[in-house]
Write an enzyme that holds these catalytic residues in place. Structure first.
Site, short mmCIF file in Angstrom:
data_model
loop_
_atom_site.label_atom_id
_atom_site.label_comp_id
_atom_site.label_asym_id
_atom_site.label_seq_id
_atom_site.Cartn_x
_atom_site.Cartn_y
_atom_site.Cartn_z
N SER A 96 -38.22 18.04 -6.48
CA SER A 96 -39.68 18.06 -6.60
C SER A 96 -40.10 19.12 -7.61
CB SER A 96 -40.31 18.29 -5.24
OG SER A 96 -41.68 18.00 -5.30
N ASN A 97 -41.37 19.49 -7.59
CA ASN A 97 -41.88 20.52 -8.50
C ASN A 97 -43.00 21.29 -7.81
OD1 ASN A 97 -44.49 19.12 -9.08
ND2 ASN A 97 -43.04 17.57 -9.80
N HIS A 98 -43.59 22.25 -8.54
CA HIS A 98 -44.56 23.17 -7.92
C HIS A 98 -46.00 22.67 -7.86
CE1 HIS A 98 -41.64 26.32 -7.55
NE2 HIS A 98 -41.33 26.25 -8.84
#
Ligand code: CTP
Length: 285
Positions: A96-98
């Site tokens: 995933s990412n932020h």
């Protein structure tokens, strides 16, 4: 009341932060009331903190803005994507990412506030969000987000604010992967590009907006995305500025237009950035 209702909370800080207050505010938002943010300052108790009623000038400003913009997008359909996607590796792990989803949610609320019929396709985001009459479609993966967007492709306005994973594992393990070797290789395949697909199918009158987040050659890369994905506007997030980009409540962006030209939006709360972006979209419409 059958008219639009705005609420300007005023209370002591501990009460403002109490879960019961949070839940009640959420409830009245869901009933279609808009909540004017509280200020920080001296409170009736003599303490200083959050919970102070917005200043009368701010209340008037909210009302003015509300009436000048409300109804502007009545009859228009909007599609917004927000948040990250989760690409499963095995039953317990994912890529995933932020992304916090805050920019996308602020855009959806702004569009809805101006009378548009909004579908918000959101990846997993923490906390609850106010959703004044917005149709929320919750998804996890890039593939689910892609399919949800294709179903809503008869939009007048589409804003792709989600940080969609560009790659997803070729295989998802059925069971938790055990650690064995010193090195481990994960094979990934490209996900479907929602913005590019919508750009390829774009009809006259539809306005399509994409986001870009670059760490090098910002403008050049943003312009490449503008033409490569057939968007009408690319919103370039500035990663190099303090207070801008992922997670926070403020942002600083530059808009690049297909018809030519650019517009810089200085550092301000994401809700206000959303207002400026929607102003630019409305001009194009
Ligand atoms: N986007 C999308 N679907 C994807 C990937 C991205 O709709 N599968 C959208 C994002 O929501 C954003 C825009 O495309 O509006 C830019 O995303 P980005 O990942 O930066 O663009 P890429 O073309 O993947 O380029 P790169 O990652 O190489 O910068």
């Amino acid at each position: 009341a059958t008219c639009p209702v705005m609420v300007a909370p005023a209370m002591d800080e501990d009460m403002w932060h109490h879960p019961a207050t949070r839940e009640n505010l959420e409830k009245i938002r869901q009933h279609g009331c808009s909540v004017i943010p509280v200020g920080h300052g001296e409170l009736a108790s003599g303490l200083v903190g959050e919970g102070r009623m917005a200043e009368p000038e701010e209340l008037v400003q909210h009302l003015e803005q509300y009436f000048s913009r409300s109804g502007q997008l009545k009859g228009k359909k909007a599609l917004v994507t927000a948040g990250p996607t989760y690409e499963a590796i095995d039953p317990v792990r994912f890529i995933s990412n932020h992304s916090s989803g805050k920019m996308g949610y602020a855009l959806a609320e702004e569009l809805s506030g101006r009378g548009a019929e909004v579908t918000l396709v959101s990846g997993p985001v923490p906390g609850k969000h106010s959703l004044n009459g917005i149709h929320l479609v919750q998804v996890k993966t890039a593939d689910e987000m892609y399919r949800a967007c294709m179903e809503a492709s008869d939009y007048d306005i589409a804003i792709m604010a989600a940080a969609v994973a560009d790659y997803t594992p070729v295989e998802v393990a059925d069971q938790k992967i055990k650690k064995k070797e010193e090195e481990f290789t994960l094979r990934l395949k490209k996900t479907g590009d929602i913005l590019k697909t919508l750009g390829g199918q774009k009809k006259n009158g539809q306005v399509l907006v994409g986001f870009a987040l670059e760490t090098t050659d910002e403008k050049e890369n943003a312009l490449k995305k503008l033409s490569g994905k057939n968007a009408d506007i690319i919103v370039l997030n500035s990663l190099n500025d303090k207070g801008a980009g992922f997670g926070g409540d403020t942002n600083k962006v530059t808009l690049y237009f297909k018809r030519g030209g650019e517009k810089e939006i200085g550092l301000k709360p994401k809700t206000e950035v959303a207002r400026d972006i929607v102003d630019s979209i409305t001009e194009l419409l």
